[in-house]
Design a protein around this motif. Structure first.
Motif, PDB file in Angstrom:
ATOM      1  N   THR A 143      -1.470   5.062  -0.599  1.00  0.00           N
ATOM      2  CA  THR A 143      -1.044   4.695   0.743  1.00  0.00           C
ATOM      3  C   THR A 143       0.478   4.656   0.808  1.00  0.00           C
ATOM      4  OG1 THR A 143      -3.044   3.393   1.106  1.00  0.00           O
ATOM      5  CG2 THR A 143      -1.174   2.930   2.532  1.00  0.00           C
ATOM      6  N   VAL A 144       1.059   5.448   1.700  1.00  0.00           N
ATOM      7  CA  VAL A 144       2.514   5.510   1.800  1.00  0.00           C
ATOM      8  C   VAL A 144       3.032   4.987   3.141  1.00  0.00           C
ATOM      9  CG1 VAL A 144       2.653   7.425   0.178  1.00  0.00           C
ATOM     10  CG2 VAL A 144       2.479   7.909   2.623  1.00  0.00           C
ATOM     11  N   GLY A 145       2.133   4.605   4.036  1.00  0.00           N
ATOM     12  CA  GLY A 145       2.550   4.033   5.307  1.00  0.00           C
ATOM     13  C   GLY A 145       1.552   3.007   5.793  1.00  0.00           C
ATOM     14  N   LEU A 146       2.035   1.892   6.303  1.00  0.00           N
ATOM     15  CA  LEU A 146       1.183   0.817   6.816  1.00  0.00           C
ATOM     16  C   LEU A 146       1.710   0.353   8.165  1.00  0.00           C
ATOM     17  CD1 LEU A 146       1.037  -1.250   3.538  1.00  0.00           C
ATOM     18  CD2 LEU A 146      -1.015  -0.443   4.704  1.00  0.00           C
ATOM     19  N   ARG A 147       0.822   0.181   9.129  1.00  0.00           N
ATOM     20  CA  ARG A 147       1.247  -0.417  10.383  1.00  0.00           C
ATOM     21  C   ARG A 147       1.498  -1.914  10.192  1.00  0.00           C
ATOM     22  NH1 ARG A 147      -2.560   2.055  15.196  1.00  0.00           N
ATOM     23  NH2 ARG A 147      -4.235   1.161  13.936  1.00  0.00           N
ATOM     24  N   GLY A 148       2.421  -2.447  10.971  1.00  0.00           N
ATOM     25  CA  GLY A 148       2.640  -3.885  10.989  1.00  0.00           C
ATOM     26  C   GLY A 148       1.717  -4.551  11.980  1.00  0.00           C
ATOM     27  N   VAL A 197       0.748   1.220  -3.254  1.00  0.00           N
ATOM     28  CA  VAL A 197      -0.392   0.639  -2.541  1.00  0.00           C
ATOM     29  C   VAL A 197      -1.625   1.479  -2.857  1.00  0.00           C
ATOM     30  CG1 VAL A 197      -1.303  -0.106  -0.318  1.00  0.00           C
ATOM     31  CG2 VAL A 197       1.162  -0.169  -0.738  1.00  0.00           C
ATOM     32  N   THR A 198      -2.529   0.899  -3.620  1.00  0.00           N
ATOM     33  CA  THR A 198      -3.743   1.585  -4.052  1.00  0.00           C
ATOM     34  C   THR A 198      -4.956   0.809  -3.552  1.00  0.00           C
ATOM     35  OG1 THR A 198      -3.907   0.376  -6.147  1.00  0.00           O
ATOM     36  CG2 THR A 198      -2.509   2.345  -6.124  1.00  0.00           C
ATOM     37  N   VAL A 221       1.953  -3.034  -7.982  1.00  0.00           N
ATOM     38  CA  VAL A 221       0.726  -2.378  -7.516  1.00  0.00           C
ATOM     39  C   VAL A 221      -0.031  -3.340  -6.617  1.00  0.00           C
ATOM     40  CG1 VAL A 221      -1.503  -1.403  -8.172  1.00  0.00           C
ATOM     41  CG2 VAL A 221       0.535  -0.887  -9.530  1.00  0.00           C
ATOM     42  N   VAL A 222      -0.218  -2.956  -5.373  1.00  0.00           N
ATOM     43  CA  VAL A 222      -0.986  -3.746  -4.410  1.00  0.00           C
ATOM     44  C   VAL A 222      -2.345  -3.072  -4.257  1.00  0.00           C
ATOM     45  CG1 VAL A 222      -1.113  -4.580  -2.036  1.00  0.00           C
ATOM     46  CG2 VAL A 222       1.096  -4.509  -3.227  1.00  0.00           C
ATOM     47  N   ALA A 223      -3.371  -3.658  -4.858  1.00  0.00           N
ATOM     48  CA  ALA A 223      -4.710  -3.041  -4.867  1.00  0.00           C
ATOM     49  C   ALA A 223      -5.519  -3.578  -3.697  1.00  0.00           C
ATOM     50  CB  ALA A 223      -5.412  -3.337  -6.190  1.00  0.00           C
TER      51      ALA A 223
END
Length: 471
Positions: free
Chosen positions: A212-217, A427-428, A197-199
């Motif tokens: 969160t299911v997508g993150l930009r680099g 990712v929360t 879990v990344v808070a």
């Protein structure tokens, strides 16, 4: 005597009561963390980051459930320079239960100009339903969400639960997590988990949770543009000699199309299905001034989540007050490039470097230094942990969770994937659109924090139950 396990409803009620009762203490402890100016950037006092790590370690030890609690450092990248102190705590799983790794970071962004804050940045201040202060949300609230949720779990099911726990509270996320990969390698055994879990992310709004299911680099670097060996009189030579500021302005303008979208060949994007989000909401959440139009084309959330963006985040140049009639020999800028999911950071860096060198006006000399990169990330939403997390959010918030992308980056997640390829990553976060992370008047919505703590407490309890079912 046979012990009857509580029903799901009874367990949820008990966890809700425990979280509610512990909220004042958790907020007081959060306030104490906010008072420590733990800016991890090189120009700031590293002792304050150590003070913050010590304070977090004390809180973790006070939970009484971990078999090991330590402060550890790893070397940054390929150098011998040690990174900032991180807190690492572990508790082995029992009876076939899964292990969950809880991540947050205790370092913070620089506060900027104190005059831009309505209250001192390192003095936690409650106004209305929000707690203001640097790190009040990003990400010391994430740290306290972990602490408070574990505390509620212990008060509800007792200290002898079977769930394995690892806690990793990083100390340099805001400075690029430069020792992160080495830290993972150094502590790979202790950090191994079934679920991570990344808070450190956002919610849809103050009433709706988000996973969160997508993150930009990202690719960030310092660009120095030089045209002269030394400064010269602008009146004597202006009109014949290009100064570095002129060259820099023209070069930076080449990065954008007329609509403000990115004009760099080789930077890619993608079209996705996104929730409804109109220009009115964009203006309300960003402070976009009346008469200033949004940039780019297509759905607004596509522009933010799934297409590249380039921002000039800093410039070293003479100030207006100190300006003289001089042709500047060199100008430096800090460039931040956000990369759409589906493209690697290395490929993106190659594309933007090629663009800059091809478009350098008047043959200006370019130097690119201090490069940081991080790959984008897409969550596999088919795993059982995603279902457990979304159900926990619905239980705690009373409404279904929204799956979202984030325009920002959490570059180290790609390192987690590399080192722990079988772990399911969630990712929360405790933030909301009004948080203003990294900006003056950063704040935490107290109701969001309450529900985020309850969400995680429910998730921990559900995973503990999952172990019992699989035993």
């Amino acid at each position: 005597m046979t012990t009857v396990a509580p029903t799901r409803s009874e367990l949820l009620d008990a966890l809700a009561s425990a979280v509610h009762a512990g909220l004042p203490s958790a907020l007081a402890e959060l306030g104490a963390l906010v008072r420590i100016p733990s800016v991890s950037w090189g120009a700031f006092d590293p002792q304050r980051v150590q003070d913050s790590a010590d304070a977090v370690k004390d809180l973790v030890e006070g939970l009484g459930v971990f078999e090991s609690v330590q402060i550890s450092r790893a070397k940054q990248s390929d150098s011998d320079v040690l990174g900032q102190p991180a807190v690492l705590a572990t508790r082995a799983a029992r009876g076939g239960a899964p292990t969950i790794l809880l991540y947050a970071h205790h370092d913070v962004q620089p506060p900027g100009d104190d005059d831009d804050w309505d209250s001192p940045p390192f003095e936690p201040t409650v106004r209305g339903d929000r707690l203001y202060g640097r790190g009040a949300a990003d990400d010391k609230a994430g740290v306290m969400a972990h602490i408070a949720s574990i505390r509620a779990l212990v008060e509800t099911v007792g200290p002898d639960f079977d769930l394995g726990l690892a806690l990793f509270i990083e100390g340099e996320e805001e400075f690029g997590s430069r020792s992160f990969k080495n830290f993972l390698s150094q502590h790979q055994t202790e950090l191994a988990a079934d679920v991570i879990v990344v808070a450190d992310s956002d919610n849809w709004d103050i009433d709706t949770p988000a996973l969160t299911v997508g993150l930009r680099g990202n690719v960030t670097f310092r660009l120095t543009v030089s045209t002269l060996a030394h400064a010269s009189h602008s009146g004597m030579f202006g009109g014949a000699v290009p100064d570095s500021m002129m060259a820099t302005v023209l070069l930076l303008a080449s990065l954008y199309n007329d609509d403000g979208s990115v004009a760099v060949a080789g930077l890619t994007g993608r079209d996705t299905d996104t929730p409804d989000y109109d220009e009115t909401k964009l203006r309300a959440e960003t402070g976009l001034l009346e008469g200033v139009s949004p940039i780019g084309s297509g759905a607004i959330l596509d522009r933010i989540w799934s297409k590249p963006a380039i921002t000039i985040t800093g410039i070293d140049a003479p100030t207006v007050d100190n300006a003289s009639n001089t042709l500047s020999p060199s100008t430096s800028v800090r460039i931040s490039v956000r990369i759409a999911p589906g493209q690697g950071a290395g490929e993106a860096y190659t594309a933007i470097e090629a663009h800059l060198r091809a478009h350098a006006p008047f043959g200006a000399h370019l130097e690119i230094t201090d490069v940081d990169t991080g790959d984008p990330f897409l969550v596999d939403t088919s795993g059982w942990a995603v279902a457990e997390a979304k159900q926990s959010m619905a239980d705690a918030w009373g409404v279904p969770a929204v799956e979202t992308g984030i325009g920002g980056s959490i570059p180290f997640i790609s390192d987690l994937v590399d080192v722990f390829p079988d772990a399911q990553i969630l990712v929360t976060g405790v933030e909301d659109p009004g948080t203003r992370a990294h900006s003056p008047n950063e704040s935490l919505h107290l109701g969001v924090f309450h529900r985020a703590v309850l969400t995680e407490a429910v998730l921990l309890a559900r995973l503990d139950e999952r172990g019992k079912k699989n035993a």
